[in-house]
Design an enzyme around this catalytic site. Structure first.
Site, mmCIF file in Angstrom:
data_model
loop_
_atom_site.group_PDB
_atom_site.id
_atom_site.type_symbol
_atom_site.label_atom_id
_atom_site.label_comp_id
_atom_site.label_asym_id
_atom_site.label_seq_id
_atom_site.Cartn_x
_atom_site.Cartn_y
_atom_site.Cartn_z
ATOM 1 N N HIS A 1 10.106 -3.085 -3.799
ATOM 2 C CA HIS A 1 10.100 -2.799 -2.361
ATOM 3 C C HIS A 1 8.723 -2.763 -1.720
ATOM 4 O O HIS A 1 8.587 -2.619 -0.520
ATOM 5 C CB HIS A 1 10.771 -1.446 -2.094
ATOM 6 C CG HIS A 1 9.953 -0.285 -2.577
ATOM 7 N ND1 HIS A 1 9.872 0.047 -3.897
ATOM 8 C CD2 HIS A 1 9.156 0.589 -1.927
ATOM 9 C CE1 HIS A 1 9.065 1.099 -4.031
ATOM 10 N NE2 HIS A 1 8.613 1.441 -2.856
HETATM 11 N N1 UDP Z 1 15.353 5.529 -6.909
HETATM 12 C C1 UDP Z 1 16.583 5.966 -6.445
HETATM 13 N N2 UDP Z 1 17.460 5.030 -5.982
HETATM 14 C C2 UDP Z 1 17.183 3.699 -5.957
HETATM 15 C C3 UDP Z 1 15.919 3.276 -6.436
HETATM 16 C C4 UDP Z 1 15.012 4.225 -6.884
HETATM 17 O O1 UDP Z 1 16.874 7.164 -6.464
HETATM 18 O O2 UDP Z 1 18.023 2.924 -5.500
HETATM 19 C C5 UDP Z 1 14.403 6.563 -7.358
HETATM 20 C C6 UDP Z 1 13.631 6.263 -8.615
HETATM 21 O O3 UDP Z 1 14.341 6.693 -9.761
HETATM 22 C C7 UDP Z 1 12.385 7.086 -8.381
HETATM 23 C C8 UDP Z 1 12.168 7.031 -6.904
HETATM 24 O O4 UDP Z 1 13.421 6.650 -6.346
HETATM 25 O O5 UDP Z 1 12.607 8.445 -8.717
HETATM 26 C C9 UDP Z 1 11.099 6.042 -6.534
HETATM 27 O O6 UDP Z 1 11.059 5.892 -5.175
HETATM 28 P P1 UDP Z 1 10.449 4.601 -4.484
HETATM 29 O O7 UDP Z 1 10.499 3.479 -5.442
HETATM 30 O O8 UDP Z 1 11.131 4.477 -3.172
HETATM 31 O O9 UDP Z 1 8.969 5.030 -4.143
HETATM 32 P P2 UDP Z 1 7.596 5.018 -4.973
HETATM 33 O O10 UDP Z 1 7.842 5.652 -6.300
HETATM 34 O O11 UDP Z 1 7.137 3.601 -5.087
HETATM 35 O O12 UDP Z 1 6.677 5.840 -4.136
#
Ligand code: UDP
Length: 358
Positions: free
Chosen positions: A208
């Site tokens: 994403h």
């Molecule tokens: N996650 C979730 N549902 C999804 C995809 C990811 O709950 O459909 C969780 C994943 O397990 C992790 C978190 O969302 O705990 C990561 O969030 P994201 O990828 O949006 O943000 P980033 O970590 O890049 O800041």
């Protein structure tokens, strides 16, 4: 203590859940949801599954340019803070909501506590890095996951405010893996709202980041790689990528890729625990892959968590199909005794330090 907690995006709900559970009954916490992520499956589901209290304020601010979104948030958070007069404003991670909450508070002379401080990619071309650097420099307390982030902050003369407490995401991970999850009843829906059948063997993909979603090419390369693997791939698609992911899959007949709506946290962790390997550009999921002992290929140009780049457990790669396949084929070495992210009691440690520092 009276604490106003600012949240707005998916990973912040997951982090806030651990803190809210630990602070309940000890101090007053008021949750402010900026509205940055608002779809039911990017927001409500986390409140339900993780028993996060309903936010007292929902500011409904999302979309628009970074500047406009952040500016609107600052103004509206300021109004909440003037009314609530908290002792602390607590912010998490690196989103626009994080920086806006910290700026609104510091201008009113309210102490800011930043959880997951000190992460540095080393470039301001990453939009989240700007939020991290600004927030760290205006916070009174900096809660870092490990000593590496403390070292980053010491280089910026922020060592005195910094406390190593572990990774609060690990608190949430343990909370989740210790609860049963029934595959048959899990609501993992495709884009026609039909539940998907989870294959026995599959790879788990998330993608994403702005760096991979500015154009078709990076995602197409990732799909080309996944489509050549020996099992299907489950990809819960971030709303930012939905149109592109659906179009690329149908135009190119990527039959091995199962596109789903974003899933809840329980579903994400259980998909992770059941998968063969992970391909992601998410900062949070690459860490969770490490907790789960799953090999991860991170499609991103910079190291977010140096701690997990050991024994090929997490490998960076560009959005190129051949490179992704090559990295996925490597053998991983897992040293189960190596666990740098704390003991799952990060939230309690944060509360104790805030109490001492009040
Ligand atoms: N996650 C979730 N549902 C999804 C995809 C990811 O709950 O459909 C969780 C994943 O397990 C992790 C978190 O969302 O705990 C990561 O969030 P994201 O990828 O949006 O943000 P980033 O970590 O890049 O800041």
């Amino acid at each position: 203590m009276k604490i106003v907690t600012i949240i707005g995006a998916r990973p912040q709900f997951i982090k806030a859940a651990a803190f809210s559970r630990a602070v309940k009954g000890r101090h007053e916490e008021i949750l402010v949801h900026t509205g940055q992520h608002f779809d039911a499956n990017m927001s409500d589901v986390f409140f339900e599954e993780l028993n996060i209290p309903k936010p007292e304020y929902n500011l409904g601010i999302s979309g628009g340019t970074h500047g406009k979104m952040t500016g609107t948030m600052i103004g509206e958070i300021e109004e909440v803070l003037l009314k609530e007069k908290p002792d602390w404003v607590l912010v998490y991670g690196d989103t626009n909501s994080t920086m806006a909450g910290a700026l609104a508070a510091v201008k009113l002379g309210i102490a800011v506590a930043h959880v997951e401080a000190g992460v540095r990619l080393g470039t301001l071309s990453n939009p989240e890095e700007v939020n991290r650097v600004v927030t760290d420099h205006i916070s009174r307390l900096l809660f870092v996951p490990t000593v590496l982030e403390k070292e980053n902050l010491e280089k910026e003369n922020l060592g005195k405010e910094t406390f190593v407490v572990g990774n609060i995401m690990y608190d949430s991970y343990l909370y989740c893996v210790n609860r049963a999850w029934d595959k048959k009843h899990a609501e993992i829906l495709d884009f026609t709202n039909q539940p998907i059948k989870i294959p026995d063997r599959y790879y788990y993909l998330t993608c994403h980041r702005q760096e991979n979603t500015y154009d078709d090419e990076p995602l197409k390369e990732i799909f080309m790689a996944m489509n050549q693997l020996d099992a299907q791939t489950i990809y819960p698609v971030h709303p930012r990528n939905q149109e592109r992911a659906c179009r690329l899959c149908s135009e190119n007949q990527f039959k091995k890729i199962i596109l789903t709506q974003p899933v809840g946290y329980m579903e994400s962790i259980h998909l992770l625990n059941g998968c063969e390997k992970v391909v992601t550009d998410s900062g949070g999921l690459q860490c969770e892959a490490f907790y789960a002992g799953k090999q991860c290929v991170t499609v991103f140009g910079r190291v977010v968590w140096p701690q997990i780049m050991v024994g090929k457990r997490n490998q960076l790669c560009g959005p190129k199909a051949s490179e992704i396949l090559e990295k996925l084929s490597c053998t991983q070495e897992i040293d189960a005794s190596y666990h740098p992210f704390g003991d799952g009691h990060t939230a309690e440690k944060i509360i104790e330090i805030m109490e001492e520092q009040s």
